[in-house]
Design an enzyme around this catalytic site. Structure first.
Site, PDB file in Angstrom:
ATOM      1  N   ARG A 153      54.635  41.247  76.262  1.00  0.00           N
ATOM      2  CA  ARG A 153      54.588  42.455  77.666  1.00  0.00           C
ATOM      3  C   ARG A 153      53.046  43.687  76.833  1.00  0.00           C
ATOM      4  O   ARG A 153      52.652  43.398  76.338  1.00  0.00           O
ATOM      5  CB  ARG A 153      55.030  43.553  78.131  1.00  0.00           C
ATOM      6  CG  ARG A 153      55.889  43.972  77.169  1.00  0.00           C
ATOM      7  CD  ARG A 153      57.148  45.365  78.191  1.00  0.00           C
ATOM      8  NE  ARG A 153      57.904  46.295  76.781  1.00  0.00           N
ATOM      9  CZ  ARG A 153      58.339  46.768  76.969  1.00  0.00           C
ATOM     10  NH1 ARG A 153      58.808  47.778  77.895  1.00  0.00           N
ATOM     11  NH2 ARG A 153      58.768  48.178  76.001  1.00  0.00           N
TER      12      ARG A 153
ATOM     13  N   CYS B 196      44.483  40.569  78.471  1.00  0.00           N
ATOM     14  CA  CYS B 196      42.618  40.873  77.962  1.00  0.00           C
ATOM     15  C   CYS B 196      42.345  41.832  78.722  1.00  0.00           C
ATOM     16  O   CYS B 196      42.409  41.414  80.432  1.00  0.00           O
ATOM     17  CB  CYS B 196      42.763  39.675  78.424  1.00  0.00           C
ATOM     18  SG  CYS B 196      40.172  40.058  77.710  1.00  0.00           S
TER      19      CYS B 196
ATOM     20  N   ASN C 164      51.714  50.484  81.663  1.00  0.00           N
ATOM     21  CA  ASN C 164      52.662  50.644  80.940  1.00  0.00           C
ATOM     22  C   ASN C 164      52.161  50.470  79.295  1.00  0.00           C
ATOM     23  O   ASN C 164      51.405  49.751  78.940  1.00  0.00           O
ATOM     24  CB  ASN C 164      53.766  49.948  81.756  1.00  0.00           C
ATOM     25  CG  ASN C 164      55.326  50.606  80.512  1.00  0.00           C
ATOM     26  OD1 ASN C 164      55.362  52.463  80.322  1.00  0.00           O
ATOM     27  ND2 ASN C 164      56.064  49.937  78.998  1.00  0.00           N
ATOM     28  N   GLU C 165      52.021  52.061  79.184  1.00  0.00           N
ATOM     29  CA  GLU C 165      52.103  52.062  77.568  1.00  0.00           C
ATOM     30  C   GLU C 165      51.143  51.444  77.341  1.00  0.00           C
ATOM     31  O   GLU C 165      51.203  50.430  76.300  1.00  0.00           O
ATOM     32  CB  GLU C 165      53.378  51.519  76.538  1.00  0.00           C
ATOM     33  CG  GLU C 165      54.594  53.256  76.614  1.00  0.00           C
ATOM     34  CD  GLU C 165      55.656  52.839  76.104  1.00  0.00           C
ATOM     35  OE1 GLU C 165      55.772  51.318  75.194  1.00  0.00           O
ATOM     36  OE2 GLU C 165      56.124  53.915  75.814  1.00  0.00           O
TER      37      GLU C 165
ATOM     38  N   CYS D  33      42.052  43.156  71.944  1.00  0.00           N
ATOM     39  CA  CYS D  33      42.024  41.643  71.807  1.00  0.00           C
ATOM     40  C   CYS D  33      40.296  41.044  71.712  1.00  0.00           C
ATOM     41  O   CYS D  33      39.599  41.642  72.017  1.00  0.00           O
ATOM     42  CB  CYS D  33      41.845  41.623  73.714  1.00  0.00           C
ATOM     43  SG  CYS D  33      41.943  39.397  74.876  1.00  0.00           S
TER      44      CYS D  33
ATOM     45  N   GLU E  66      58.952  58.750  80.118  1.00  0.00           N
ATOM     46  CA  GLU E  66      60.432  58.315  79.113  1.00  0.00           C
ATOM     47  C   GLU E  66      61.049  59.067  78.187  1.00  0.00           C
ATOM     48  O   GLU E  66      59.974  59.793  77.068  1.00  0.00           O
ATOM     49  CB  GLU E  66      59.312  57.169  78.957  1.00  0.00           C
ATOM     50  CG  GLU E  66      59.219  55.770  79.946  1.00  0.00           C
ATOM     51  CD  GLU E  66      59.138  54.474  79.622  1.00  0.00           C
ATOM     52  OE1 GLU E  66      60.012  53.941  78.651  1.00  0.00           O
ATOM     53  OE2 GLU E  66      58.242  53.574  79.601  1.00  0.00           O
TER      54      GLU E  66
ATOM     55  N   TRP F 106      65.475  50.240  68.951  1.00  0.00           N
ATOM     56  CA  TRP F 106      64.432  49.199  68.821  1.00  0.00           C
ATOM     57  C   TRP F 106      64.019  49.989  67.271  1.00  0.00           C
ATOM     58  O   TRP F 106      63.161  49.452  66.176  1.00  0.00           O
ATOM     59  CB  TRP F 106      63.279  48.976  69.523  1.00  0.00           C
ATOM     60  CG  TRP F 106      62.238  50.766  69.944  1.00  0.00           C
ATOM     61  CD1 TRP F 106      63.295  50.580  71.465  1.00  0.00           C
ATOM     62  CD2 TRP F 106      61.775  51.722  69.159  1.00  0.00           C
ATOM     63  NE1 TRP F 106      62.695  52.824  71.724  1.00  0.00           N
ATOM     64  CE2 TRP F 106      61.955  52.685  70.646  1.00  0.00           C
ATOM     65  CE3 TRP F 106      61.693  51.917  68.129  1.00  0.00           C
ATOM     66  CZ2 TRP F 106      62.027  54.259  69.918  1.00  0.00           C
ATOM     67  CZ3 TRP F 106      61.530  53.966  67.865  1.00  0.00           C
ATOM     68  CH2 TRP F 106      61.079  54.219  68.764  1.00  0.00           C
TER      69      TRP F 106
ATOM     70  N   PHE G 206      70.896  47.116  75.089  1.00  0.00           N
ATOM     71  CA  PHE G 206      71.787  47.707  74.319  1.00  0.00           C
ATOM     72  C   PHE G 206      70.768  49.375  74.137  1.00  0.00           C
ATOM     73  O   PHE G 206      71.230  50.029  73.731  1.00  0.00           O
ATOM     74  CB  PHE G 206      72.173  47.434  72.971  1.00  0.00           C
ATOM     75  CG  PHE G 206      73.377  46.383  73.432  1.00  0.00           C
ATOM     76  CD1 PHE G 206      74.689  46.602  74.075  1.00  0.00           C
ATOM     77  CD2 PHE G 206      73.463  45.365  72.547  1.00  0.00           C
ATOM     78  CE1 PHE G 206      75.186  45.664  74.547  1.00  0.00           C
ATOM     79  CE2 PHE G 206      74.272  44.582  73.424  1.00  0.00           C
ATOM     80  CZ  PHE G 206      74.885  44.258  73.547  1.00  0.00           C
TER      81      PHE G 206
HETATM   82  C1  GLA Z   1      59.106  51.828  75.712  1.00  0.00           C
HETATM   83  C2  GLA Z   1      58.718  51.289  77.435  1.00  0.00           C
HETATM   84  C3  GLA Z   1      59.744  51.465  78.121  1.00  0.00           C
HETATM   85  C4  GLA Z   1      60.565  51.141  76.880  1.00  0.00           C
HETATM   86  C5  GLA Z   1      61.753  52.223  76.150  1.00  0.00           C
HETATM   87  C6  GLA Z   1      62.553  51.828  75.002  1.00  0.00           C
HETATM   88  O1  GLA Z   1      58.888  53.009  76.011  1.00  0.00           O
HETATM   89  O2  GLA Z   1      57.595  52.106  78.158  1.00  0.00           O
HETATM   90  O3  GLA Z   1      59.748  49.725  79.135  1.00  0.00           O
HETATM   91  O4  GLA Z   1      60.300  49.840  76.542  1.00  0.00           O
HETATM   92  O5  GLA Z   1      59.693  51.964  75.123  1.00  0.00           O
HETATM   93  O6  GLA Z   1      62.464  52.843  74.310  1.00  0.00           O
HETATM   94 ZN    ZN Z   2      40.198  39.548  75.565  1.00  0.00          ZN
END
Ligand code: GLA
Ligand code: ZN
Length: 672
Positions: free
Chosen positions: A110, A114, A148-149, A159, A309, A317, A359
């Site tokens: 994810r 670009c 998202n992020e 890119c 979040e 992770w 998990f």
């Molecule tokens: C990020 C993402 C979430 C998830 C969390 C896991 O913050 O935005 O979708 O993957 O990490 O910690």
């Molecule tokens: Zn590009």
């Protein structure tokens, strides 16, 4: 407050469970039990919202939004650009990012789109417009969450595809007008790096140009600009049939994008916070860094932000992923509020059954429904937040101390081939921030373009680059009575990374002349003494001269620099400026900070020295007539705060006098 409440809830990804109606039903019941009042929907739903190009299926989402609405649960609606569906990447491979070495990404993962690609923009914006029409006026939809992020695909977040290379050249043409201007700004004659045609310019790459710091800086600026433009396009699309506020979820001190530029597009700042609690028994470093991150987010708009979040238990992770110990979930949630958050939201509501994040901690696990420690602790947070909504509504943090934290300075500083290669800007910020955290003094983290008005003290550690207009702003600030502290390796280059010639731009204010900077090796230690205590001079030692009238507060004690200034103070206008020439250790900063606070008559709201691991933060009602003092104990054992006056607990009404006893990981909120 968004939606009139302190938000409690988080990422809900029900598209995983459409074939499990009993689970969707249980979700609603459990949300109510856990005092969830808001969920974020749609973040990674592109494949389910647009299963085939141009064919939208919003029915499942509408049913869920409406069902939540009937239960009084609000919705933050996300646009799904964070993860692309396979039909898109297969048909239009140009939507995928190209890495800096030219490797074209394959589909999957994810945040690997670009941001320049016209197809990507067109496809996501069409979907966004349709979402806006369908959901933009639903009563329980309260906020748009763009993507998202952004940039968070690990490693280099930019890119390097041909579309981006072309756009970069166009962006440079606008910035410099002529190649001659560009060559001068990038100091191109050195090593014969003069460009004679715009097409000769390529993005920085390990197998290509990686030495031209002006090019690298501009590439980062361009990436931020493209991403901001991408976001602006999405915002315009969701505004088709909606005037709801917008946000996007930031990540800590994320180097890839200049959040101070991106914030301009947004109504509300939000961010994702996953501190590494319980890495060590002593939580101070993590607590302090987390406080600084919250403060950075709050300072962006100088108003409350959203914790978008967090994990109710553990992440999945890191190499090792400890669960939050009992009490830490409550404390870390209160810490966010203490520094200006108006929400406690989680990733994610229910643990996935399969794939990568199955998990990762979630409010509801694979088993046992509400009968888990995590669920109980989440519920306690929800209940507490309900009680705090009225109290905290209309309150803000208003620190009197600011620290300069600027992305462009970060980029430029860490690209320097100079005295050391291990110069770490963010670690330095934390080093200077820690004594304030320990003293219970909240600090705003502001960029060089921000106003310094209202601050009694501004610190600018490692402020290597001076942006246009910055020196003038600092001069006015000190002239008007402000106290300014800056350090070694400051005021050296302009915005294109060209060194200032002749003088430091603030030489008159600082009252010192920089001669050179030394980075001696370990077997060549040096020291300086301050207020009768000797401290080591660190790995960066500047050789400076005090101008006439400048007070020398401390000097080097060894070698050829013996007797030369380490710490100076210069009165200027109504204010004063300190200059610290040698990299310090925390112990020196503790003492120096204490003296600064005393000079400025700044104290924490409790007015006492705080024990190890305990800090406070203050939210004030905007009309100043009421304030809330969060007292937080980050020790997993009781702590005593002695010598406090008389305080009323804002939640229980209990009066606390003279001494405050805090339980392990406890946070109490007092009212004044
Ligand atoms: C990020 C993402 C979430 C998830 C969390 C896991 O913050 O935005 O979708 O993957 O990490 O910690
Ligand atoms: Zn590009």
């Amino acid at each position: 407050m968004i939606g009139g409440r302190i938000l409690h809830g988080g990422d809900y990804n029900p598209e995983q469970w459409l074939e499990y109606p009993e689970i969707l039903e249980e979700d609603i019941q459990l949300m109510k039990k856990a005092q969830v009042n808001c969920v974020t929907l749609g973040i990674f739903s592109w494949a389910m919202l647009e299963p085939k190009e141009g064919v939208y299926d919003f029915q499942w989402l509408e049913e869920i939004v409406d069902r939540l609405g009937r239960e009084g649960i609000q919705v933050i609606l996300a646009t799904p650009s964070g993860a692309m569906p396979h039909w898109l990447t297969e048909k239009y491979p140009e939507v995928m990012q190209v890495q800096e070495d030219g490797t074209k990404n394959l589909p999957g993962k994810r945040q690997n789109f670009c941001y320049t690609s016209p197809v990507m923009r067109q496809k996501i914006q069409s979907l966004d417009r349709a979402l806006s029409q369908k959901f933009g006026k639903k009563e329980n939809v309260v906020l748009w969450h763009i993507s998202n992020e952004l940039g968070g695909n690990f490693g280099d977040s930019t890119c390097h595809c041909e579309q981006c290379q072309r756009a970069f050249r166009e962006w440079l043409k606008k910035r410099y007008q002529t190649l001659d201007n560009l060559n001068k700004a990038w100091w191109g004659r050195f090593w014969s790096h003069v460009y004679t045609d715009w097409d000769q310019i390529h993005s920085p790459a390990p197998q290509g140009e990686y030495t031209m710091t002006g090019l690298k800086l501009d590439w980062r600026r361009f990436a931020t600009e493209q991403m901001s433009d991408f976001v602006a396009g999405e915002i315009q699309a969701v505004r088709t049939a909606s005037d709801l506020p917008v946000t996007t979820n930031f990540m800590y001190f994320f180097k890839g994008l200049d959040y101070h530029r991106l914030r301009d597009e947004l109504d509300v700042i939000s961010w994702d916070n996953y501190p590494f609690w319980h890495k060590r028994k002593d939580e101070v470093t993590v607590a302090m860094r987390t406080a600084a991150s919250h403060s950075l987010m709050r300072s962006m708009k100088k108003k409350p932000f959203l914790l978008m979040e967090s994990t109710p238990s553990m992440v999945s992770w890191r190499e090792v992923n400890p669960s939050k110990l009992p009490g830490m979930h409550m404390l870390s949630s209160m810490q966010a509020l203490a520094h200006g958050s108006d929400s406690v939201l989680y990733f994610q509501w229910r643990k996935s059954r399969g794939s990568f994040e199955k998990f990762h901690g979630a409010v509801v696990g694979h088993k046992n429904g509400s009968n888990t420690r995590t669920f109980r602790e989440v519920t306690q947070v929800g209940e507490r937040l309900m009680g705090l909504t009225d109290l905290l509504d209309g309150t803000v943090n208003q620190p009197k101390v600011a620290m300069i934290f600027d992305w462009e300075n970060w980029w430029a500083l860490e690209d320097v081939s100079g005295p050391r290669t291990d110069m770490n800007y963010v670690d330095s910020i934390f080093l200077y921030y820690q004594p304030f955290w320990e003293a219970g003094i909240d600090v705003d983290l502001v960029g060089m373009d921000d106003s310094l008005e209202g601050y009694q003290l501004v610190l600018a550690p490692f402020n290597y680059m001076y942006k246009e207009g910055y020196a003038g702003k600092v001069r006015d600030y000190v002239r008007g009575g402000g106290v300014y502290v800056t350090t070694y390796f400051s005021g050296l280059v302009d915005e294109t990374d060209l060194c200032f010639l002749g003088h430091h731009p603030l030489e008159d204010v600082l009252g010192v002349v920089q001669e050179e900077i030394d980075a001696p090796c370990e077997e060549f230690p040096n020291t300086f003494s301050y207020q009768g205590v000797q401290y080591p001079a660190g790995g960066l030692r500047e050789v400076i001269h005090a101008k006439e009238g400048t007070q020398v507060l401390s000097v080097y004690e060894e070698d050829y620099v013996k007797g030369m200034p380490v710490l100076t103070k210069n009165a200027y206008g109504e204010g004063s400026a300190y200059y610290l020439a040698a990299e310090p250790e925390l112990n020196f900063l503790r003492r120096f900070t204490e003296d600064l606070l005393e000079e400025l008559a700044l104290a924490n709201p409790l007015g006492v020295k705080l024990p190890h691991g305990v800090t406070v933060s203050l939210r004030i009602r905007e009309d100043q007539c009421q304030s809330f003092v969060f007292v937080m104990n980050f020790n997993n054992e009781p702590a005593k705060v002695e010598g406090i006056g008389s305080w009323t607990d804002a939640e229980t009404g209990e009066i606390c006098q003279g001494m405050l006893e805090l339980g392990p990981f406890q946070c109490r909120i007092f009212e004044s």
